[in-house]
Scaffold this motif. Structure first.
Motif, PDB file in Angstrom:
ATOM      1  N   SER A   1       4.103   0.416 -13.161  1.00  0.00           N
ATOM      2  CA  SER A   1       4.826   0.974 -12.034  1.00  0.00           C
ATOM      3  C   SER A   1       3.987   1.515 -10.992  1.00  0.00           C
ATOM      4  CB  SER A   1       5.551   2.317 -12.521  1.00  0.00           C
ATOM      5  OG  SER A   1       6.422   3.108 -11.512  1.00  0.00           O
ATOM      6  N   THR A   2       4.002   1.063  -9.649  1.00  0.00           N
ATOM      7  CA  THR A   2       3.155   1.511  -8.728  1.00  0.00           C
ATOM      8  C   THR A   2       3.833   2.084  -7.462  1.00  0.00           C
ATOM      9  OG1 THR A   2       3.469  -0.698  -7.437  1.00  0.00           O
ATOM     10  CG2 THR A   2       1.812  -0.645  -9.260  1.00  0.00           C
ATOM     11  N   SER A   3       3.306   2.806  -6.860  1.00  0.00           N
ATOM     12  CA  SER A   3       3.442   3.627  -5.682  1.00  0.00           C
ATOM     13  C   SER A   3       2.293   3.352  -4.538  1.00  0.00           C
ATOM     14  CB  SER A   3       3.699   5.022  -5.640  1.00  0.00           C
ATOM     15  OG  SER A   3       5.089   5.129  -6.398  1.00  0.00           O
ATOM     16  N   ARG A   4       2.505   3.797  -3.366  1.00  0.00           N
ATOM     17  CA  ARG A   4       1.777   3.284  -2.218  1.00  0.00           C
ATOM     18  C   ARG A   4       1.084   4.957  -1.648  1.00  0.00           C
ATOM     19  NH1 ARG A   4       0.520  -1.490  -0.397  1.00  0.00           N
ATOM     20  NH2 ARG A   4       1.722  -3.016  -1.022  1.00  0.00           N
ATOM     21  N   ILE A   5      -0.365   4.914  -1.495  1.00  0.00           N
ATOM     22  CA  ILE A   5      -0.678   5.756  -0.867  1.00  0.00           C
ATOM     23  C   ILE A   5      -0.289   6.355   0.503  1.00  0.00           C
ATOM     24  CG2 ILE A   5      -3.280   7.142  -0.018  1.00  0.00           C
ATOM     25  CD1 ILE A   5      -2.932   7.165  -3.117  1.00  0.00           C
ATOM     26  N   LYS A   6       0.286   7.758   0.578  1.00  0.00           N
ATOM     27  CA  LYS A   6       0.490   8.033   1.892  1.00  0.00           C
ATOM     28  C   LYS A   6      -0.288   9.041   2.661  1.00  0.00           C
ATOM     29  CE  LYS A   6       5.563   6.836   1.154  1.00  0.00           C
ATOM     30  NZ  LYS A   6       6.818   7.103   0.964  1.00  0.00           N
ATOM     31  N   MET A   7      -1.177   8.880   3.325  1.00  0.00           N
ATOM     32  CA  MET A   7      -1.898   9.975   3.755  1.00  0.00           C
ATOM     33  C   MET A   7      -1.528  11.070   4.631  1.00  0.00           C
ATOM     34  SD  MET A   7      -4.900   8.887   2.676  1.00  0.00           S
ATOM     35  CE  MET A   7      -6.243  10.047   3.608  1.00  0.00           C
ATOM     36  N   GLU A   8      -1.959  12.338   4.365  1.00  0.00           N
ATOM     37  CA  GLU A   8      -1.389  13.430   5.062  1.00  0.00           C
ATOM     38  C   GLU A   8      -2.711  13.927   5.694  1.00  0.00           C
ATOM     39  OE1 GLU A   8       1.455  14.307   4.963  1.00  0.00           O
ATOM     40  OE2 GLU A   8       2.554  13.051   3.304  1.00  0.00           O
ATOM     41  N   GLU A   9      -2.286  14.969   6.870  1.00  0.00           N
ATOM     42  CA  GLU A   9      -3.416  15.730   7.385  1.00  0.00           C
ATOM     43  C   GLU A   9      -3.701  17.056   6.533  1.00  0.00           C
ATOM     44  OE1 GLU A   9      -5.183  14.891  10.009  1.00  0.00           O
ATOM     45  OE2 GLU A   9      -3.815  12.881   9.871  1.00  0.00           O
ATOM     46  N   GLY A  10      -2.857  17.502   5.835  1.00  0.00           N
ATOM     47  CA  GLY A  10      -3.185  18.740   4.968  1.00  0.00           C
ATOM     48  C   GLY A  10      -1.936  19.068   4.030  1.00  0.00           C
ATOM     49  N   TYR A  11      -1.943  20.024   3.546  1.00  0.00           N
ATOM     50  CA  TYR A  11      -0.947  20.542   2.498  1.00  0.00           C
ATOM     51  C   TYR A  11      -0.713  21.925   2.458  1.00  0.00           C
ATOM     52  CZ  TYR A  11      -5.126  22.115  -0.078  1.00  0.00           C
ATOM     53  OH  TYR A  11      -6.314  22.714  -0.372  1.00  0.00           O
ATOM     54  N   GLU A  12       0.462  22.415   2.106  1.00  0.00           N
ATOM     55  CA  GLU A  12       1.019  23.744   2.299  1.00  0.00           C
ATOM     56  C   GLU A  12       0.751  24.389   0.495  1.00  0.00           C
ATOM     57  OE1 GLU A  12       4.905  24.190   3.356  1.00  0.00           O
ATOM     58  OE2 GLU A  12       4.398  24.176   5.622  1.00  0.00           O
TER      59      GLU A  12
ATOM     60  N   GLN B   1      -7.877  -6.223 -15.679  1.00  0.00           N
ATOM     61  CA  GLN B   1      -6.554  -6.841 -16.163  1.00  0.00           C
ATOM     62  C   GLN B   1      -5.644  -7.338 -15.172  1.00  0.00           C
ATOM     63  OE1 GLN B   1      -4.974  -4.419 -19.305  1.00  0.00           O
ATOM     64  NE2 GLN B   1      -3.215  -5.535 -19.413  1.00  0.00           N
ATOM     65  N   GLN B   2      -5.068  -8.473 -15.529  1.00  0.00           N
ATOM     66  CA  GLN B   2      -4.030  -9.149 -14.810  1.00  0.00           C
ATOM     67  C   GLN B   2      -2.643  -8.301 -15.164  1.00  0.00           C
ATOM     68  OE1 GLN B   2      -4.141 -11.294 -12.524  1.00  0.00           O
ATOM     69  NE2 GLN B   2      -6.364 -11.202 -12.911  1.00  0.00           N
ATOM     70  N   VAL B   3      -1.978  -7.923 -14.200  1.00  0.00           N
ATOM     71  CA  VAL B   3      -0.553  -7.255 -14.441  1.00  0.00           C
ATOM     72  C   VAL B   3       0.740  -7.424 -13.602  1.00  0.00           C
ATOM     73  CG1 VAL B   3      -1.795  -5.051 -15.031  1.00  0.00           C
ATOM     74  CG2 VAL B   3      -1.271  -5.680 -12.619  1.00  0.00           C
ATOM     75  N   GLN B   4       1.900  -7.290 -13.859  1.00  0.00           N
ATOM     76  CA  GLN B   4       2.930  -7.615 -13.204  1.00  0.00           C
ATOM     77  C   GLN B   4       3.136  -6.253 -12.420  1.00  0.00           C
ATOM     78  OE1 GLN B   4       6.316  -9.030 -15.385  1.00  0.00           O
ATOM     79  NE2 GLN B   4       7.532  -9.336 -13.644  1.00  0.00           N
ATOM     80  N   VAL B   5       3.148  -6.285 -10.929  1.00  0.00           N
ATOM     81  CA  VAL B   5       3.473  -5.122 -10.121  1.00  0.00           C
ATOM     82  C   VAL B   5       5.107  -4.886 -10.055  1.00  0.00           C
ATOM     83  CG1 VAL B   5       3.308  -4.072  -8.131  1.00  0.00           C
ATOM     84  CG2 VAL B   5       1.451  -5.362  -8.889  1.00  0.00           C
ATOM     85  N   MET B   6       5.602  -3.666 -10.504  1.00  0.00           N
ATOM     86  CA  MET B   6       6.887  -3.251 -10.367  1.00  0.00           C
ATOM     87  C   MET B   6       6.983  -2.109  -9.368  1.00  0.00           C
ATOM     88  SD  MET B   6       8.376  -5.304 -12.692  1.00  0.00           S
ATOM     89  CE  MET B   6       9.796  -4.566 -12.780  1.00  0.00           C
ATOM     90  N   ASP B   7       8.172  -1.777  -8.705  1.00  0.00           N
ATOM     91  CA  ASP B   7       8.640  -1.008  -7.809  1.00  0.00           C
ATOM     92  C   ASP B   7       7.534  -0.667  -6.796  1.00  0.00           C
ATOM     93  OD1 ASP B   7       9.289   1.089 -10.828  1.00  0.00           O
ATOM     94  OD2 ASP B   7      10.542  -0.401  -9.563  1.00  0.00           O
ATOM     95  N   ARG B   8       6.999  -1.792  -6.212  1.00  0.00           N
ATOM     96  CA  ARG B   8       6.174  -1.841  -5.121  1.00  0.00           C
ATOM     97  C   ARG B   8       6.688  -1.439  -3.685  1.00  0.00           C
ATOM     98  NH1 ARG B   8       1.118  -5.923  -4.591  1.00  0.00           N
ATOM     99  NH2 ARG B   8      -0.140  -4.642  -3.282  1.00  0.00           N
TER     100      ARG B   8
END
Length: 383
Positions: free
Chosen positions: A61-72, A376-383
């Protein structure tokens, strides 16, 4: 006795060696034939068995990096409930307590009699002053009649001006003494009224401090009463965050993880010298189940400017030398696992705010990172 040993001839030995050599060769040939036949049999049986299918790559299971300027960052501050008014009731004068009419926890109404002192001495003093007033009133009546007669006699020429002035001034003196006596009577009446302790507002008796028969001094506490109805939450907040709040704003306060609504009614201007916080007072709109002194929490948010990205805690692994890592999908081969070093800036119970060597929008494995290794070779899901 001697025996003779027959010696074999050279041709015989040669023939014997040749026979032995041919016999050994025959044995080796037979062994080689047996090995070849066994190998052929094993190969035939192996060919008869179905070849295993290649293993499929593990699905991740994968997601993508979403850059932010800061955090609360959530900041929690603890305070407690207090009454809008809390008073310690006492008599303004000392004396013996005649009776206390309420006990701890009693609900009282504004103006209700709560306790009284023994007032017999004050009543006697008031009676004396009232009697003196009656005597003075009689003197005034006589002085008034005398003044009238002297005025008439003076008009007819039978009394001197001095006698007339004396009677007039005697009346004025009695009037002054009457005013002074009436003031003393008023003071005595007030002192008598002060022997009764009345409720200043609708409330509840918090503490009863004395009983009937006790002798108390002036300003000695008798009863503690808290106002009933309005509940005030008092909390100290870091000065840099108080500017987020405004009078009249509605906020949420939690007591034992249960939320209550409250309205900000005051932001005290000074900083507490002990806690280094500013006091904020909020009135709860409805909280019938809460008691005075109950502690609760108010949560505010503080912005922290730092470029980074949020990832779930399940995506982070321990790295070498105290570092943290995440596993990503290599850009040059979208089926191969890569690794990036990261720094955890802030973390809550479910996710972490990180920065590191990863590129923006890169795909990363968000859970099950322990199941795969780098390369390792993998099968990417939820990309």
């Amino acid at each position: 006795m001697s025996t003779s040993k027959k010696t074999r001839s050279l041709p015989s030995r040669i023939i014997s060696g040749v026979v032995t050599m041919f016999g050994t060769g025959a044995v080796l040939a037979l062994a080689a034939l047996a090995i070849w036949q066994g190998s052929s049999l094993i190969a035939d049986r192996a060919d008869a068995v179905a070849k295993p299918q290649p293993t499929k790559p593990i699905a991740v299971s994968t997601s993508r990096i979403k850059m932010e300027e800061g955090y609360e960052v959530p900041r929690r501050f603890t305070g407690q409930i207090e009454a809008l008014q809390t008073v310690s009731l006492a008599f303004e004068q000392g004396g013996t307590v005649k009776e206390v009419l309420v006990d701890d926890g009693a609900k009282v109404q504004k103006g209700q009699l709560l306790a009284r002192l023994d007032a017999r001495l004050l009543q006697a003093d008031l009676s004396r002053l009232q009697a003196s007033k009656k005597a003075l009133e009689a003197q005034r009546e006589l002085a008034q009649l005398t003044d009238q007669r002297q005025a008439q006699l003076q008009k007819r020429g039978f009394a001197s001006a001095q006698r007339a002035d004396q009677s007039r001034l005697s009346l004025l003196e009695i009037d002054a003494r009457m005013a002074e006596l009436e003031a003393s009577i008023k003071a005595a009446q007030i002192r008598l009224e002060k022997t009764e302790l009345l409720a200043p507002f609708d409330g509840t008796v918090n503490t009863r401090l004395v009983d009937a028969g006790n002798t108390v001094g002036a300003s000695q506490g008798v009863l503690s009463v808290v106002e009933r109805g309005a509940l005030i939450f008092r909390v100290g907040i870091a000065p840099r965050l108080v500017n987020q709040l405004t009078v009249g704003e509605m906020v949420e306060i939690r007591f034992d993880d249960k939320p209550y609504n409250a309205e900000i009614i005051a932001l005290l201007p000074q900083v507490d010298p002990v806690t280094r916080t500013r006091i904020v007072r909020a009135q709860l709109t409805s909280a019938p189940d809460l008691a005075f002194g109950t502690t609760g929490e108010i949560q505010l948010s503080e912005w922290a400017g730092a470029p980074g990205a949020w990832v779930p805690l399940t995506a982070i692994e321990d790295g070498v030398r105290g570092l943290w890592t995440i596993k990503t999908i290599a850009k040059d081969d979208e089926t191969r696992v890569a690794i990036e070093a990261v720094e955890v800036i802030y973390a809550d119970g479910e996710r972490a705010y990180i920065r590191g060597t990863f590129a923006p929008d890169v795909a990363y494995i968000d859970k099950g990172v322990h199941r795969v290794v780098v390369g390792q070779q993998v099968q990417v899901m939820d990309r």
